[in-house]
Design an enzyme around this catalytic site. Structure first.
Site, PDB file in Angstrom:
ATOM      1  N   THR A 101       0.868  -1.176   0.000  1.00 24.67           N
ATOM      2  CA  THR A 101       0.000   0.000   0.000  1.00 24.67           C
ATOM      3  C   THR A 101       0.903   1.222   0.000  1.00 24.67           C
ATOM      4  OG1 THR A 101      -1.623  -1.211   1.314  1.00 24.67           O
ATOM      5  CG2 THR A 101      -1.878   1.178   1.194  1.00 24.67           C
ATOM      6  N   LYS A 114      -7.959   1.399  -3.191  1.00 22.16           N
ATOM      7  CA  LYS A 114      -7.659   0.949  -1.818  1.00 22.16           C
ATOM      8  C   LYS A 114      -7.827   2.098  -0.816  1.00 22.16           C
ATOM      9  CE  LYS A 114      -5.155  -1.077   1.599  1.00 22.16           C
ATOM     10  NZ  LYS A 114      -5.225  -2.361   2.226  1.00 22.16           N
ATOM     11  N   LYS A 117      -1.967   4.891   8.598  1.00 22.96           N
ATOM     12  CA  LYS A 117      -1.168   4.984   7.374  1.00 22.96           C
ATOM     13  C   LYS A 117      -2.074   5.214   6.156  1.00 22.96           C
ATOM     14  CE  LYS A 117       1.460   2.226   4.075  1.00 22.96           C
ATOM     15  NZ  LYS A 117       2.140   1.005   3.697  1.00 22.96           N
TER      16      LYS A 117
HETATM   17  P1  NAD Z   1       6.227  -5.705   7.203  1.00 25.80           P
HETATM   18  O1  NAD Z   1       6.916  -4.541   7.801  1.00 25.80           O
HETATM   19  O2  NAD Z   1       5.963  -6.915   8.036  1.00 25.80           O
HETATM   20  O3  NAD Z   1       7.044  -6.197   5.889  1.00 25.80           O
HETATM   21  C1  NAD Z   1       7.768  -5.361   5.038  1.00 25.80           C
HETATM   22  C2  NAD Z   1       9.089  -6.070   4.741  1.00 25.80           C
HETATM   23  O4  NAD Z   1       9.817  -5.313   3.781  1.00 25.80           O
HETATM   24  C3  NAD Z   1       9.981  -6.225   5.974  1.00 25.80           C
HETATM   25  O5  NAD Z   1      10.295  -7.589   6.173  1.00 25.80           O
HETATM   26  C4  NAD Z   1      11.221  -5.394   5.621  1.00 25.80           C
HETATM   27  O6  NAD Z   1      12.444  -5.936   6.125  1.00 25.80           O
HETATM   28  C5  NAD Z   1      11.186  -5.445   4.108  1.00 25.80           C
HETATM   29  N1  NAD Z   1      11.960  -4.367   3.469  1.00 25.80           N
HETATM   30  C6  NAD Z   1      12.029  -3.053   3.817  1.00 25.80           C
HETATM   31  N2  NAD Z   1      12.839  -2.385   2.982  1.00 25.80           N
HETATM   32  C7  NAD Z   1      13.302  -3.285   2.075  1.00 25.80           C
HETATM   33  C8  NAD Z   1      14.183  -3.214   0.967  1.00 25.80           C
HETATM   34  N3  NAD Z   1      14.741  -2.057   0.613  1.00 25.80           N
HETATM   35  N4  NAD Z   1      14.436  -4.349   0.279  1.00 25.80           N
HETATM   36  C9  NAD Z   1      13.879  -5.536   0.638  1.00 25.80           C
HETATM   37  N5  NAD Z   1      13.033  -5.671   1.678  1.00 25.80           N
HETATM   38  C10 NAD Z   1      12.748  -4.558   2.392  1.00 25.80           C
HETATM   39  O7  NAD Z   1       4.867  -5.134   6.594  1.00 25.80           O
HETATM   40  P2  NAD Z   1       3.580  -5.986   6.127  1.00 25.80           P
HETATM   41  O8  NAD Z   1       2.589  -6.025   7.237  1.00 25.80           O
HETATM   42  O9  NAD Z   1       4.037  -7.248   5.489  1.00 25.80           O
HETATM   43  O10 NAD Z   1       2.968  -4.990   5.048  1.00 25.80           O
HETATM   44  C11 NAD Z   1       3.535  -4.854   3.755  1.00 25.80           C
HETATM   45  C12 NAD Z   1       2.662  -3.905   2.939  1.00 25.80           C
HETATM   46  O11 NAD Z   1       1.335  -4.430   2.877  1.00 25.80           O
HETATM   47  C13 NAD Z   1       2.543  -2.506   3.510  1.00 25.80           C
HETATM   48  O12 NAD Z   1       2.565  -1.581   2.446  1.00 25.80           O
HETATM   49  C14 NAD Z   1       1.198  -2.513   4.216  1.00 25.80           C
HETATM   50  O13 NAD Z   1       0.604  -1.240   4.283  1.00 25.80           O
HETATM   51  C15 NAD Z   1       0.409  -3.448   3.320  1.00 25.80           C
HETATM   52  N6  NAD Z   1      -0.711  -4.133   3.969  1.00 25.80           N
HETATM   53  C16 NAD Z   1      -0.531  -4.749   5.186  1.00 25.80           C
HETATM   54  C17 NAD Z   1      -1.603  -5.382   5.784  1.00 25.80           C
HETATM   55  C18 NAD Z   1      -1.439  -6.085   7.111  1.00 25.80           C
HETATM   56  O14 NAD Z   1      -2.458  -6.459   7.708  1.00 25.80           O
HETATM   57  N7  NAD Z   1      -0.226  -6.285   7.623  1.00 25.80           N
HETATM   58  C19 NAD Z   1      -2.863  -5.401   5.161  1.00 25.80           C
HETATM   59  C20 NAD Z   1      -3.003  -4.807   3.899  1.00 25.80           C
HETATM   60  C21 NAD Z   1      -1.914  -4.166   3.333  1.00 25.80           C
END
Ligand code: NAD
Length: 290
Positions: free
Chosen positions: A87, A162, A237
């Site tokens: 997102t 979204k 967010k």
């Molecule tokens: P998270 O923080 O658990 O995962 C993100 C991952 O990206 C981390 O493991 C981090 O180490 C990695 N990362 C950061 N910078 C990086 C880079 N330069 N290269 C490679 N890896 C890198 O977050 P999440 O909960 O998995 O969410 C991911 C996305 O999905 C976000 O944009 C969030 O808004 C969206 N989202 C999350 C949910 C939820 O319920 N968690 C629901 C819908 C949407």
């Protein structure tokens, strides 16, 4: 299909694992060294992307997406598709898609709803922006990672869908919670409130499917001490992204703006971090007008 998966966090790891389980050759990379079941690991994002037909990203924000895209685009073979499921802000989604197009690649912005449960269970909903051709190429992957993929138009439209959806969700959750708190003070039982509103014109997903009052309506995070579910900080967010987009597009969104202020106060000053976004009800419950 040969797939690269960048960002193996709470959402990315189970999504990548589901693709591997379905028989795709998946290579992952995460800066934190995270891994996923059945997924090979690369030492860098460009290494994972080399030779991949589809590169999927699942990252925290638009700035990180832009920097990862700048690294992987030169490593991707012509005709490959960059599929971002994070997102992020609409501007970043469109900028990355333009950069991919310049390099002869397809690009899709495909944010999800369904949370970690949906990612693990392969039941996410994808809201997708980008070309028909790129959408058709990614469709079999959406079918593995999710149960529904809606093509919303050109690049950026997935993110637009979204954040508009989640702006409605944030506003209706607040309205539902403040109405419950008012009903309490007027001596109306929560059960009566639910029975009336859930079958009247005040009904909504927040009331009917995700009722913020414990012990009332279907099972929801309220029945589990407001453990998320959908965390208040993630709602904050998304409301921030919707206001950012509203500013860019010169759209008047007063309710979205107020919802952003309330979730910001809840998360930053009122102990809302780590609680479900429906924990706005106990917040209102404990307050008067002053
Ligand atoms: P998270 O923080 O658990 O995962 C993100 C991952 O990206 C981390 O493991 C981090 O180490 C990695 N990362 C950061 N910078 C990086 C880079 N330069 N290269 C490679 N890896 C890198 O977050 P999440 O909960 O998995 O969410 C991911 C996305 O999905 C976000 O944009 C969030 O808004 C969206 N989202 C999350 C949910 C939820 O319920 N968690 C629901 C819908 C949407």
């Amino acid at each position: 299909m040969k797939i690269a998966f960048i960002g193996l966090g709470n959402m990315g790891a189970p999504m990548a694992a589901n693709l591997a389980k379905a028989g795709h050759e998946v290579t992952g990379f995460d800066v934190a060294g995270a891994a996923a079941e059945g997924v090979g690991t690369a030492v860098s994002a460009p290494e994972a992307a080399t030779g991949a037909e589809v590169v999927i990203t699942m990252l925290p924000n638009g700035q990180i997406l832009r920097s990862v895209a700048a690294e992987v685009i030169p490593a991707m073979p012509p005709g490959a598709v960059l599929l971002d499921c994070s997102t992020v802000d609409v501007d970043s989604a469109r900028a990355v898609a333009a950069q991919a197009a310049e390099a002869g690649l397809g690009a899709l912005d495909a944010p999800v709803s369904g949370g970690v449960g949906g990612a693990s269970g392969g039941t996410l909903t994808f809201m997708v922006g980008g070309s028909e051709e790129a959408f058709a190429k990614a469709k079999p992957l959406f079918d593995i990672m999710g149960q529904k993929a809606v093509h919303c138009g050109p690049s950026g439209n997935g993110q637009a869908a979204k954040i508009c959806n989640n702006m409605i969700l944030g506003v209706t959750m607040i309205a539902t919670c403040e109405a419950f708190a008012l009903a309490d003070k007027l001596g109306l039982s929560r059960e009566a409130m639910f029975d009336v509103v859930s079958t009247s014109s005040g009904y909504s997903w927040s009331m009917n499917a995700y009722c913020p009052a414990p012990g009332v309506g279907p099972q929801s995070p309220a029945d589990n001490g407001y453990k998320p579910g959908f965390a208040a900080e993630l709602m904050l967010k998304d409301l921030g992204l919707s206001q950012q987009a509203a500013e860019t597009a010169d759209a008047d969104t007063p309710m979205g703006e107020r919802a952003l202020e309330l979730y910001r106060a809840f998360v930053e000053d009122e102990g809302g971090t780590g609680r479900d976004f429906s924990a706005m009800l106990p917040r209102f419950e404990g307050r008067g007008r002053g």
